[in-house]
Motif scaffolding. Structure first.
Motif, PDB file in Angstrom:
ATOM      1  N   PHE A 247     -17.452 -19.021  27.598  1.00  0.00           N
ATOM      2  CA  PHE A 247     -16.690 -20.009  26.919  1.00  0.00           C
ATOM      3  C   PHE A 247     -17.664 -20.578  25.868  1.00  0.00           C
ATOM      4  O   PHE A 247     -19.061 -20.758  26.036  1.00  0.00           O
ATOM      5  CB  PHE A 247     -16.299 -21.296  27.628  1.00  0.00           C
TER       6      PHE A 247
ATOM      7  N   ILE B 131     -17.874 -23.612  23.217  1.00  0.00           N
ATOM      8  CA  ILE B 131     -17.310 -24.779  22.630  1.00  0.00           C
ATOM      9  C   ILE B 131     -18.248 -25.789  22.012  1.00  0.00           C
ATOM     10  O   ILE B 131     -19.492 -25.689  22.016  1.00  0.00           O
ATOM     11  CB  ILE B 131     -16.698 -25.709  24.216  1.00  0.00           C
TER      12      ILE B 131
ATOM     13  N   GLY C 236     -18.993 -29.964  21.278  1.00  0.00           N
ATOM     14  CA  GLY C 236     -18.943 -31.289  21.954  1.00  0.00           C
ATOM     15  C   GLY C 236     -19.913 -32.186  21.505  1.00  0.00           C
ATOM     16  O   GLY C 236     -20.885 -31.690  20.715  1.00  0.00           O
TER      17      GLY C 236
ATOM     18  N   TRP D 267     -17.502 -42.869  28.873  1.00  0.00           N
ATOM     19  CA  TRP D 267     -16.587 -41.307  28.708  1.00  0.00           C
ATOM     20  C   TRP D 267     -15.092 -41.766  29.163  1.00  0.00           C
ATOM     21  O   TRP D 267     -14.325 -41.162  29.023  1.00  0.00           O
ATOM     22  CB  TRP D 267     -16.951 -40.287  29.795  1.00  0.00           C
TER      23      TRP D 267
ATOM     24  N   HIS E  70     -11.676 -37.254  25.697  1.00  0.00           N
ATOM     25  CA  HIS E  70     -11.298 -35.946  26.146  1.00  0.00           C
ATOM     26  C   HIS E  70     -12.176 -35.009  26.919  1.00  0.00           C
ATOM     27  O   HIS E  70     -13.342 -35.072  26.028  1.00  0.00           O
ATOM     28  CB  HIS E  70     -10.468 -35.304  24.964  1.00  0.00           C
ATOM     29  N   VAL E  71     -12.093 -34.674  27.848  1.00  0.00           N
ATOM     30  CA  VAL E  71     -13.206 -33.784  28.618  1.00  0.00           C
ATOM     31  C   VAL E  71     -12.672 -32.378  29.045  1.00  0.00           C
ATOM     32  O   VAL E  71     -11.513 -32.514  28.998  1.00  0.00           O
ATOM     33  CB  VAL E  71     -13.901 -34.428  29.658  1.00  0.00           C
ATOM     34  N   LYS E  72     -13.640 -31.554  28.975  1.00  0.00           N
ATOM     35  CA  LYS E  72     -13.230 -30.099  29.528  1.00  0.00           C
ATOM     36  C   LYS E  72     -14.339 -29.804  30.714  1.00  0.00           C
ATOM     37  O   LYS E  72     -15.194 -30.148  30.629  1.00  0.00           O
ATOM     38  CB  LYS E  72     -13.314 -29.116  28.404  1.00  0.00           C
ATOM     39  N   ILE E  73     -13.545 -29.258  31.771  1.00  0.00           N
ATOM     40  CA  ILE E  73     -14.556 -29.054  32.947  1.00  0.00           C
ATOM     41  C   ILE E  73     -14.474 -27.433  33.268  1.00  0.00           C
ATOM     42  O   ILE E  73     -13.474 -26.954  33.104  1.00  0.00           O
ATOM     43  CB  ILE E  73     -13.821 -29.548  34.037  1.00  0.00           C
ATOM     44  N   ILE E  74     -15.480 -26.614  33.086  1.00  0.00           N
ATOM     45  CA  ILE E  74     -15.705 -25.431  33.362  1.00  0.00           C
ATOM     46  C   ILE E  74     -16.668 -25.092  34.823  1.00  0.00           C
ATOM     47  O   ILE E  74     -17.433 -25.786  34.913  1.00  0.00           O
ATOM     48  CB  ILE E  74     -16.589 -24.775  32.434  1.00  0.00           C
TER      49      ILE E  74
END
Length: 61
Positions: A23, A25, A27, A50, A54-58
């Protein structure tokens, strides 16, 4: 899903883990945390500033 990709997926044995993917990304910040058990699910605590972001979890492992 194309027929070729569908056939590749069907050839894997049941329960076989998927291959890793990359991935890329962009940020503002990154925090590495360990997911802790919370009832029937998992939980990760994040900084209070936070909240509302908007967050993304991987999952990495």
């Amino acid at each position: 899903m194309t027929d070729d990709r569908k056939n590749q997926t069907e050839e894997l044995p049941p329960g076989y883990p998927p291959t890793k993917v990359k991935f890329e990304i962009y940020g503002e910040e990154m925090i590495e945390k360990l997911v802790k058990s919370s009832g029937n699910s998992g939980r990760v605590y994040l900084p209070p500033d936070w909240v509302g972001r908007h967050v993304k979890i991987i999952r990495v492992d």
